[in-house]
Design an enzyme around this catalytic site. Structure first.
Site, PDB file in Angstrom:
ATOM      1  N   HIS A  49      21.222  -8.484 -14.779  1.00  0.00           N
ATOM      2  CA  HIS A  49      19.982  -8.677 -15.556  1.00  0.00           C
ATOM      3  C   HIS A  49      20.276  -9.201 -16.960  1.00  0.00           C
ATOM      4  O   HIS A  49      19.654  -8.766 -17.939  1.00  0.00           O
ATOM      5  CB  HIS A  49      19.162  -7.374 -15.633  1.00  0.00           C
ATOM      6  CG  HIS A  49      18.676  -6.899 -14.298  1.00  0.00           C
ATOM      7  ND1 HIS A  49      17.494  -7.314 -13.749  1.00  0.00           N
ATOM      8  CD2 HIS A  49      19.238  -6.053 -13.393  1.00  0.00           C
ATOM      9  CE1 HIS A  49      17.341  -6.736 -12.551  1.00  0.00           C
ATOM     10  NE2 HIS A  49      18.379  -5.983 -12.324  1.00  0.00           N
ATOM     11  N   ASN A 121      11.842  -3.629 -10.352  1.00  0.00           N
ATOM     12  CA  ASN A 121      12.041  -5.025  -9.959  1.00  0.00           C
ATOM     13  C   ASN A 121      10.717  -5.584  -9.440  1.00  0.00           C
ATOM     14  O   ASN A 121       9.741  -4.846  -9.287  1.00  0.00           O
ATOM     15  CB  ASN A 121      13.086  -5.122  -8.830  1.00  0.00           C
ATOM     16  CG  ASN A 121      14.511  -4.995  -9.342  1.00  0.00           C
ATOM     17  OD1 ASN A 121      14.832  -5.446 -10.440  1.00  0.00           O
ATOM     18  ND2 ASN A 121      15.353  -4.376  -8.553  1.00  0.00           N
ATOM     19  N   TYR A 331      22.787   3.273 -16.378  1.00  0.00           N
ATOM     20  CA  TYR A 331      22.031   2.448 -17.323  1.00  0.00           C
ATOM     21  C   TYR A 331      22.280   2.887 -18.756  1.00  0.00           C
ATOM     22  O   TYR A 331      22.591   2.071 -19.631  1.00  0.00           O
ATOM     23  CB  TYR A 331      20.537   2.458 -16.977  1.00  0.00           C
ATOM     24  CG  TYR A 331      20.224   1.434 -15.907  1.00  0.00           C
ATOM     25  CD1 TYR A 331      20.852   1.501 -14.670  1.00  0.00           C
ATOM     26  CD2 TYR A 331      19.352   0.387 -16.135  1.00  0.00           C
ATOM     27  CE1 TYR A 331      20.603   0.553 -13.694  1.00  0.00           C
ATOM     28  CE2 TYR A 331      19.101  -0.568 -15.160  1.00  0.00           C
ATOM     29  CZ  TYR A 331      19.720  -0.476 -13.950  1.00  0.00           C
ATOM     30  OH  TYR A 331      19.486  -1.421 -12.991  1.00  0.00           O
TER      31      TYR A 331
END
Ligand code: NDP
Length: 478
Positions: A49, A121, A331
């Site tokens: 990403h 997403n 993350y």
């Protein structure tokens, strides 16, 4: 103009030299500072990403779901500021926007109870269901270590050896694999999360953001033409739409499953490669998300923005989904590495509500906390303490600790086949062509292994791909 220390700058055009032809003097600190700063103007790009576009907006709650969640963000009529970052997954920061790829749909809601991040997403499912396979999968999407080229062979080798990917591969190769713009995509939380209501009851939940602009897509040929002229087509479209006051909107809905229903449901509700069919769990309206403000500074507010599914608020919780469990760690850790230990102090990431932690020091600590004797916990000096009223109800877990084969007895074909069957014949024909194009250069034995998966989803799926490729369909015994 001043230096970064605030000293006035007398000349920002000419470097300090010994005579008009040089050489330069070491004492021209402003020249050295500018060059040194330039060397440090990038932070590591995200491994996945990397190429992103973001805008601020507002989530407005139009329907009452307080029977499922006590989160303040869901109070009927509540308006919450949000940041939505779209992205492609595989391409680097300089990659073209209009490529066939999943689009990231990462939301940060600045709620009065801290930040809630929904890092989703534009697809409701994912390629793998066990996070142990995630780094391997991403290697197949990135560049070959020797050629430094993207490899169709790596992608299809991995997919054909990982039948759980078939559902997501089908979405990726369908029309929706190349969105026309970011305004024309749906967003999905994809994982199952939990809701906790005021009675401390837990529900399982999936999040959906349905575009009110309608789904619009591009063919391979259309995207090739766009990319030839504009590598920033998504960024440009979203930025310009918001600048001209054409604010995109999404209908925010949830699907709800009771804990009791989850125990016996025919699909594992925590499997990221599966949807909850709408017929079983209809969409429930919650509100409207509108994007209405562009960031002022791309680097500060988009590149340094940091989303993590670990950010949840009272009334929203996690689930046993193995992929979610891994992302809760991965993350936040990516941002510690990429941006720095105190990434959550940056304005774009900082909650609007007060923050009281006992974290200390580390690179880039940018606040100047007031002196206190309460710098550890427990303490006797009035420092912040835990609040048991926010505890979640216990979650019952049973079973042995083991490495369970996630492919054993798992039906990876029915839902992919359901999707194939709901596509109109002309869309199916484009799916076959898109797959054939994406298989260019892939060895025959890998193609044949993948045809078996298409065949198990629907014999017409394998037959169509084989015909588009001009190869025998051995899956059908041909
Ligand atoms: P429904 O007929 O109720 O829903 C079909 C869904 O498919 C709609 O949400 C539609 O989105 C979506 N869809 C249509 N074309 C595509 C495409 N090319 N790529 C991805 N999604 C598409 O059926 P079910 O709920 O029983 O699901 C059937 C299949 O639909 C699933 O196997 C799954 O692949 C797909 N799907 C299901 C979703 C779910 O949460 N149940 C969500 C998204 C896809 P839209 O309404 O925007 O047209």
């Amino acid at each position: 103009m001043t230096t970064s220390a605030g000293n006035p700058v007398a000349d920002n055009q000419n470097s300090l030299s010994a005579g008009p032809r040089g050489p330069l003097l070491m004492q021209d600190y402003q020249l050295l500072e500018k060059l040194a700063h330039q060397n440090r103007e990038r932070i590591p790009e995200r491994t996945v990403h990397a190429k992103g576009t973001a805008a601020y907006g507002t989530l407005t709650i139009t329907h009452d779901i307080t029977q499922y969640s006590k989160a303040a963000v869901f109070k009927p009529g509540a308006k919450t500021e949000a940041l939505l970052r779209f992205s492609t997954v595989a391409g680097e920061r300089g990659a073209a926007d209009a490529e066939r790829d999943v689009r990231g749909f990462a939301l940060k809601f600045y709620t009065e109870e801290g930040n809630w991040d929904m890092v989703g997403n534009n697809t409701p499912v994912f390629f793998v269901r066990d996070p142990l396979k995630f780094p391997d999968f991403i290697h197949t999407q990135k560049r070959h270590p020797k050629s430094n080229l993207r490899s169709n062979t790596a992608a299809w080798d991995f997919w054909s050896l990982s039948p759980e990917s078939l559902h997501q591969v089908t979405i990726l190769m369908s029309d929706r694999g190349i969105p026309k713009t970011l305004r024309h995509v749906n967003g999905y939380g994809s994982h199952t999360y939990s809701f906790i209501n005021a009675q401390s009851e837990r529900f399982w939940v999936k999040f959906h953001f349905k575009t009110l602009q309608g789904i619009q897509c591009m063919s391979n040929a259309e995207s090739d033409a766009v990319i030839a002229k504009d590598r920033e087509s998504s960024q440009r479209d979203l930025f310009e739409a918001i600048e001209r006051g054409d604010f995109p909107k999404w209908r925010f809905c949830v699907q709800i499953m009771s804990e009791k229903a989850a125990a016996t449901y025919r699909w594992n509700p925590f499997d990221l490669t599966k949807v909850w069919p709408h017929g079983d769990f209809p969409l429930i309206e919650v509100g409207i998300l509108e994007l209405n403000r562009n960031p002022e500074n791309y680097f500060a507010e988009v590149e340094q923005s940091a989303f993590s599914p670990s950010n949840i608020v009272p009334g929203i919780g996690f689930s046993p989904d193995k992929m979610l469990q891994a992302r809760i760690f991965a993350y936040a850790d990516a941002h510690r590495y990429r941006v720095g230990t105190h990434y959550e102090m940056l304005p774009v990431n900082r909650p609007k509500s007060p923050v009281h932690t006992y974290h200390a020091d580390g690179p880039m600590r940018s606040d100047a906390p007031k002196a206190t004797d309460a710098y550890y916990e427990p303490n006797s000096f009035g420092g912040p303490t835990q609040a048991p009223r926010f505890a979640e109800p216990p979650l019952q877990i049973t079973g042995d600790s083991d490495r369970f084969n996630h492919r054993d007895g798992n039906d990876d074909y029915t839902q992919a086949g359901d999707l194939f069957r709901l596509l109109k014949p002309d869309h199916q024909a484009r799916l076959f062509q898109n797959i054939a194009a994406a298989m260019a250069g892939v060895p025959e034995f890998i193609v044949q292994r993948q045809l078996v998966h298409f065949h198990r989803a629907d014999p017409r799926y394998a037959a169509g791909v084989a015909q588009a490729l001009g190869v025998k369909n051995r899956a059908a015994g041909g």
